[in-house]
Each structure stands twice: as C-alpha cells, then as structure tokens.
Design a protein around this motif. Sequence first.
Motif, PDB file in Angstrom:
ATOM      1  N   THR A   1       0.823  -1.212   0.000  1.00  0.00           N
ATOM      2  CA  THR A   1       0.000   0.000   0.000  1.00  0.00           C
ATOM      3  C   THR A   1       0.856   1.261   0.000  1.00  0.00           C
ATOM      4  OG1 THR A   1      -0.104  -0.089   2.427  1.00  0.00           O
ATOM      5  CG2 THR A   1      -1.895  -1.154   1.201  1.00  0.00           C
ATOM      6  N   GLU A   2       2.179   1.090   0.145  1.00  0.00           N
ATOM      7  CA  GLU A   2       3.052   2.253   0.176  1.00  0.00           C
ATOM      8  C   GLU A   2       3.233   2.820  -1.233  1.00  0.00           C
ATOM      9  OE1 GLU A   2       5.602  -1.259  -0.765  1.00  0.00           O
ATOM     10  OE2 GLU A   2       3.971  -0.826   0.641  1.00  0.00           O
ATOM     11  N   ALA A   3       3.649   4.089  -1.292  1.00  0.00           N
ATOM     12  CA  ALA A   3       3.899   4.726  -2.585  1.00  0.00           C
ATOM     13  C   ALA A   3       5.025   3.986  -3.307  1.00  0.00           C
ATOM     14  CB  ALA A   3       4.266   6.191  -2.379  1.00  0.00           C
ATOM     15  N   LEU A   4       4.868   3.823  -4.598  1.00  0.00           N
ATOM     16  CA  LEU A   4       5.856   3.087  -5.377  1.00  0.00           C
ATOM     17  C   LEU A   4       7.045   3.981  -5.730  1.00  0.00           C
ATOM     18  CD1 LEU A   4       3.493   1.127  -7.798  1.00  0.00           C
ATOM     19  CD2 LEU A   4       4.580   0.310  -5.705  1.00  0.00           C
ATOM     20  N   ASP A   5       8.229   3.399  -5.658  1.00  0.00           N
ATOM     21  CA  ASP A   5       9.463   4.100  -6.011  1.00  0.00           C
ATOM     22  C   ASP A   5       9.741   3.832  -7.487  1.00  0.00           C
ATOM     23  OD1 ASP A   5      11.998   5.076  -6.374  1.00  0.00           O
ATOM     24  OD2 ASP A   5      12.879   4.099  -4.624  1.00  0.00           O
ATOM     25  N   TRP A   6       9.194   4.660  -8.365  1.00  0.00           N
ATOM     26  CA  TRP A   6       9.280   4.396  -9.797  1.00  0.00           C
ATOM     27  C   TRP A   6      10.697   4.444 -10.354  1.00  0.00           C
ATOM     28  CZ3 TRP A   6       5.784   2.006 -12.566  1.00  0.00           C
ATOM     29  CH2 TRP A   6       4.480   1.949 -12.069  1.00  0.00           C
ATOM     30  N   PRO A   7      11.556   5.365  -9.925  1.00  0.00           N
ATOM     31  CA  PRO A   7      12.940   5.319 -10.425  1.00  0.00           C
ATOM     32  C   PRO A   7      13.628   3.993 -10.102  1.00  0.00           C
ATOM     33  CG  PRO A   7      12.492   7.454  -9.458  1.00  0.00           C
ATOM     34  CD  PRO A   7      11.310   6.586  -9.123  1.00  0.00           C
ATOM     35  N   ASN A   8      13.397   3.475  -8.898  1.00  0.00           N
ATOM     36  CA  ASN A   8      14.007   2.201  -8.516  1.00  0.00           C
ATOM     37  C   ASN A   8      13.393   1.046  -9.294  1.00  0.00           C
ATOM     38  OD1 ASN A   8      15.713   0.507  -6.768  1.00  0.00           O
ATOM     39  ND2 ASN A   8      13.772  -0.181  -5.908  1.00  0.00           N
ATOM     40  N   LEU A   9      12.066   1.057  -9.456  1.00  0.00           N
ATOM     41  CA  LEU A   9      11.395  -0.004 -10.210  1.00  0.00           C
ATOM     42  C   LEU A   9      11.885  -0.038 -11.658  1.00  0.00           C
ATOM     43  CD1 LEU A   9       7.736   0.440  -8.914  1.00  0.00           C
ATOM     44  CD2 LEU A   9       9.250  -1.493  -8.445  1.00  0.00           C
ATOM     45  N   THR A  10      12.052   1.138 -12.239  1.00  0.00           N
ATOM     46  CA  THR A  10      12.510   1.215 -13.626  1.00  0.00           C
ATOM     47  C   THR A  10      13.958   0.761 -13.753  1.00  0.00           C
ATOM     48  OG1 THR A  10      10.970   3.034 -14.058  1.00  0.00           O
ATOM     49  CG2 THR A  10      12.789   2.752 -15.607  1.00  0.00           C
ATOM     50  N   ALA A  11      14.764   1.035 -12.718  1.00  0.00           N
ATOM     51  CA  ALA A  11      16.153   0.574 -12.737  1.00  0.00           C
ATOM     52  C   ALA A  11      16.215  -0.950 -12.687  1.00  0.00           C
ATOM     53  CB  ALA A  11      16.920   1.175 -11.559  1.00  0.00           C
ATOM     54  N   ILE A  12      15.303  -1.563 -11.913  1.00  0.00           N
ATOM     55  CA  ILE A  12      15.267  -3.022 -11.805  1.00  0.00           C
ATOM     56  C   ILE A  12      14.683  -3.642 -13.064  1.00  0.00           C
ATOM     57  CG2 ILE A  12      14.291  -4.975 -10.519  1.00  0.00           C
ATOM     58  CD1 ILE A  12      14.205  -3.130  -8.060  1.00  0.00           C
ATOM     59  N   GLN A  13      13.583  -3.062 -13.546  1.00  0.00           N
ATOM     60  CA  GLN A  13      12.874  -3.591 -14.708  1.00  0.00           C
ATOM     61  C   GLN A  13      12.534  -2.420 -15.637  1.00  0.00           C
ATOM     62  OE1 GLN A  13      11.930  -5.487 -17.427  1.00  0.00           O
ATOM     63  NE2 GLN A  13      12.235  -6.912 -15.734  1.00  0.00           N
ATOM     64  N   PRO A  14      13.392  -2.158 -16.630  1.00  0.00           N
ATOM     65  CA  PRO A  14      13.227  -0.968 -17.479  1.00  0.00           C
ATOM     66  C   PRO A  14      11.864  -0.830 -18.137  1.00  0.00           C
ATOM     67  CG  PRO A  14      15.389  -1.936 -17.816  1.00  0.00           C
ATOM     68  CD  PRO A  14      14.633  -2.892 -16.944  1.00  0.00           C
ATOM     69  N   VAL A  15      11.189  -1.947 -18.416  1.00  0.00           N
ATOM     70  CA  VAL A  15       9.894  -1.852 -19.088  1.00  0.00           C
ATOM     71  C   VAL A  15       8.870  -1.116 -18.222  1.00  0.00           C
ATOM     72  CG1 VAL A  15       8.887  -4.023 -18.265  1.00  0.00           C
ATOM     73  CG2 VAL A  15       8.279  -3.166 -20.524  1.00  0.00           C
ATOM     74  N   ALA A  16       9.107  -1.036 -16.912  1.00  0.00           N
ATOM     75  CA  ALA A  16       8.206  -0.277 -16.040  1.00  0.00           C
ATOM     76  C   ALA A  16       8.185   1.195 -16.424  1.00  0.00           C
ATOM     77  CB  ALA A  16       8.620  -0.434 -14.576  1.00  0.00           C
ATOM     78  N   GLY A  17       9.256   1.647 -17.059  1.00  0.00           N
ATOM     79  CA  GLY A  17       9.323   3.035 -17.487  1.00  0.00           C
ATOM     80  C   GLY A  17       8.327   3.383 -18.576  1.00  0.00           C
ATOM     81  N   LEU A  18       7.728   2.369 -19.210  1.00  0.00           N
ATOM     82  CA  LEU A  18       6.727   2.620 -20.248  1.00  0.00           C
ATOM     83  C   LEU A  18       5.416   3.134 -19.661  1.00  0.00           C
ATOM     84  CD1 LEU A  18       7.074  -0.614 -22.446  1.00  0.00           C
ATOM     85  CD2 LEU A  18       8.182   1.593 -22.809  1.00  0.00           C
ATOM     86  N   ILE A  19       5.155   2.831 -18.397  1.00  0.00           N
ATOM     87  CA  ILE A  19       3.857   3.132 -17.794  1.00  0.00           C
ATOM     88  C   ILE A  19       3.706   4.639 -17.600  1.00  0.00           C
ATOM     89  CG2 ILE A  19       2.406   2.762 -15.762  1.00  0.00           C
ATOM     90  CD1 ILE A  19       3.797   0.064 -15.397  1.00  0.00           C
ATOM     91  N   PRO A  20       2.670   5.249 -18.191  1.00  0.00           N
ATOM     92  CA  PRO A  20       2.498   6.706 -18.088  1.00  0.00           C
ATOM     93  C   PRO A  20       2.048   7.135 -16.691  1.00  0.00           C
ATOM     94  CG  PRO A  20       0.662   5.732 -19.276  1.00  0.00           C
ATOM     95  CD  PRO A  20       1.649   4.626 -19.048  1.00  0.00           C
ATOM     96  N   GLU A  21       2.177   8.415 -16.427  1.00  0.00           N
ATOM     97  CA  GLU A  21       1.942   8.953 -15.088  1.00  0.00           C
ATOM     98  C   GLU A  21       0.546   8.638 -14.566  1.00  0.00           C
ATOM     99  OE1 GLU A  21       2.878  10.508 -11.555  1.00  0.00           O
ATOM    100  OE2 GLU A  21       4.264  10.253 -13.243  1.00  0.00           O
ATOM    101  N   ALA A  22      -0.481   8.835 -15.383  1.00  0.00           N
ATOM    102  CA  ALA A  22      -1.853   8.607 -14.912  1.00  0.00           C
ATOM    103  C   ALA A  22      -2.062   7.158 -14.490  1.00  0.00           C
ATOM    104  CB  ALA A  22      -2.850   8.994 -16.003  1.00  0.00           C
ATOM    105  N   LEU A  23      -1.441   6.236 -15.201  1.00  0.00           N
ATOM    106  CA  LEU A  23      -1.578   4.816 -14.869  1.00  0.00           C
ATOM    107  C   LEU A  23      -0.760   4.462 -13.630  1.00  0.00           C
ATOM    108  CD1 LEU A  23      -2.776   2.090 -15.595  1.00  0.00           C
ATOM    109  CD2 LEU A  23      -0.936   1.771 -17.266  1.00  0.00           C
ATOM    110  N   ARG A  24       0.353   5.140 -13.438  1.00  0.00           N
ATOM    111  CA  ARG A  24       1.176   4.890 -12.250  1.00  0.00           C
ATOM    112  C   ARG A  24       0.411   5.193 -10.964  1.00  0.00           C
ATOM    113  NH1 ARG A  24       7.361   6.970 -13.589  1.00  0.00           N
ATOM    114  NH2 ARG A  24       7.616   5.759 -15.525  1.00  0.00           N
TER     115      ARG A  24
END
Length: 210
Positions: free
Chosen positions: A5-28
């Motif tokens: 339930t915690e806020a997601l750390d998108w920079p870290n997630l994208t570093a681990i799995q680059p495809v996560a960077g495709l997800i746009p802001e509204a969907l995040r």
Amino acid sequence: MKKGTEALDWPNLTAIQPVAGLIPEALRLVTKRQDAGTRERIFRIGDSVRNVYLVISGEARLIRLDRRGKEVILQRSRGGFIAEASLDSRNYHCDAIAAEPTTLLLCPAAAFRQALERVPAFSKAWQSQLAGVVRKLRAQCERLSLHSAADRITHYIEAEGTDGVVTLRQTRMAWAAELGLTHEALYRTLRLMREEGFLEIDGNRICAKA
C-alpha cells in the motif's frame, strides 16, 4: 498474496525492470505492488481480467493442466508483462503462479486500456512490446522444431544472447524445460559441447566459440 500500500518508487522499479518506465503517469497513480510466494497463484483460469501484471523480480509462469493433471508451462517471465493477450479478453485462459518469491506490479485493466487510448506514446511503446513478444515466441517455436539438443542450445545462444554470449537468468533445470529437454540431456550436451570446444561456460555465462 501480499499487496503493498506504500507509494511506489518508480525510479528504482525502472532501474530493476526498465519496461516499467513505459507506464504513463496517470496509470502509475493506480498501479499497486504485489508480492507472491513460491507456488502462489497470481490468477486462475476463468478469473475476470481485472489487472495487467508486470513482473519486477522473481519468476511468474502461465500454466494449464493436461488431461492427466500434469502441469504444462505456456510462458515463463523473469521480467516484463505477462498474459498480454488477456487485455482484450473477459477472462484469463490459463493460471499464473509464482515459481519463486516474485514481485509484480498490478495495473488495473480498465485504466490500462484507457491509457492506451489517450497516450499515443504509450500505445506505440505497447505495440513495440507486443511485437517483441511475437518475435520471441517465433524464435522459441523455431528452436523447439530442431531435433538435436546441441542445435537447440546453439539457437538459444544466438537468438537470446549478444555476439554469441548469453548469461542465464534462470536455473539449468528451468532452462532445460524451456528448451524442451530433460535436465539430464541438457547437462550431458553442455558437457560434450564444452569438451569438444564448441562452448565456453563460466557459471551462468555461456559463450559459443567460432
């Protein structure tokens, strides 16, 4: 399964799995994290398609049971989206399980479809993602049509590696299953190919020698 339930750390997630960077802001904003233990179900065949799943770490498998009750693996993923085709379906056509402790992102399917309609860059990236999946499946089908274990190993190195070198991100047993071989046949063939000078093997790094 445990949902974060915690806020997601998108920079870290994208570093681990680059495809996560495709997800746009509204969907995040509506995407959640989920942790699954070994052999835990992610979804079941017949379940309504409510989420699109992205594997961040671990391994997820799409499976069905044959008439004898034996598990048939349809897809393995150690990173990236799974069951992409289900986005246009009402129900999942297979089960998904975690083969080991696995972390996933859950994107609500309705919000995912909306993002595809409203964000052209995301739609284009998604099309490229699906094209990559098709290419990988085509290579896998071609590989499984080869008769010898050595040919399948060589094909895998050339198709999945770079400049004749591949670094495995899975166990030898899991790799054997992906190649359609018993693990005994894989170990035996790897040993022979190394002894005959066709391969160099250093842990998970396998290099095809010219």
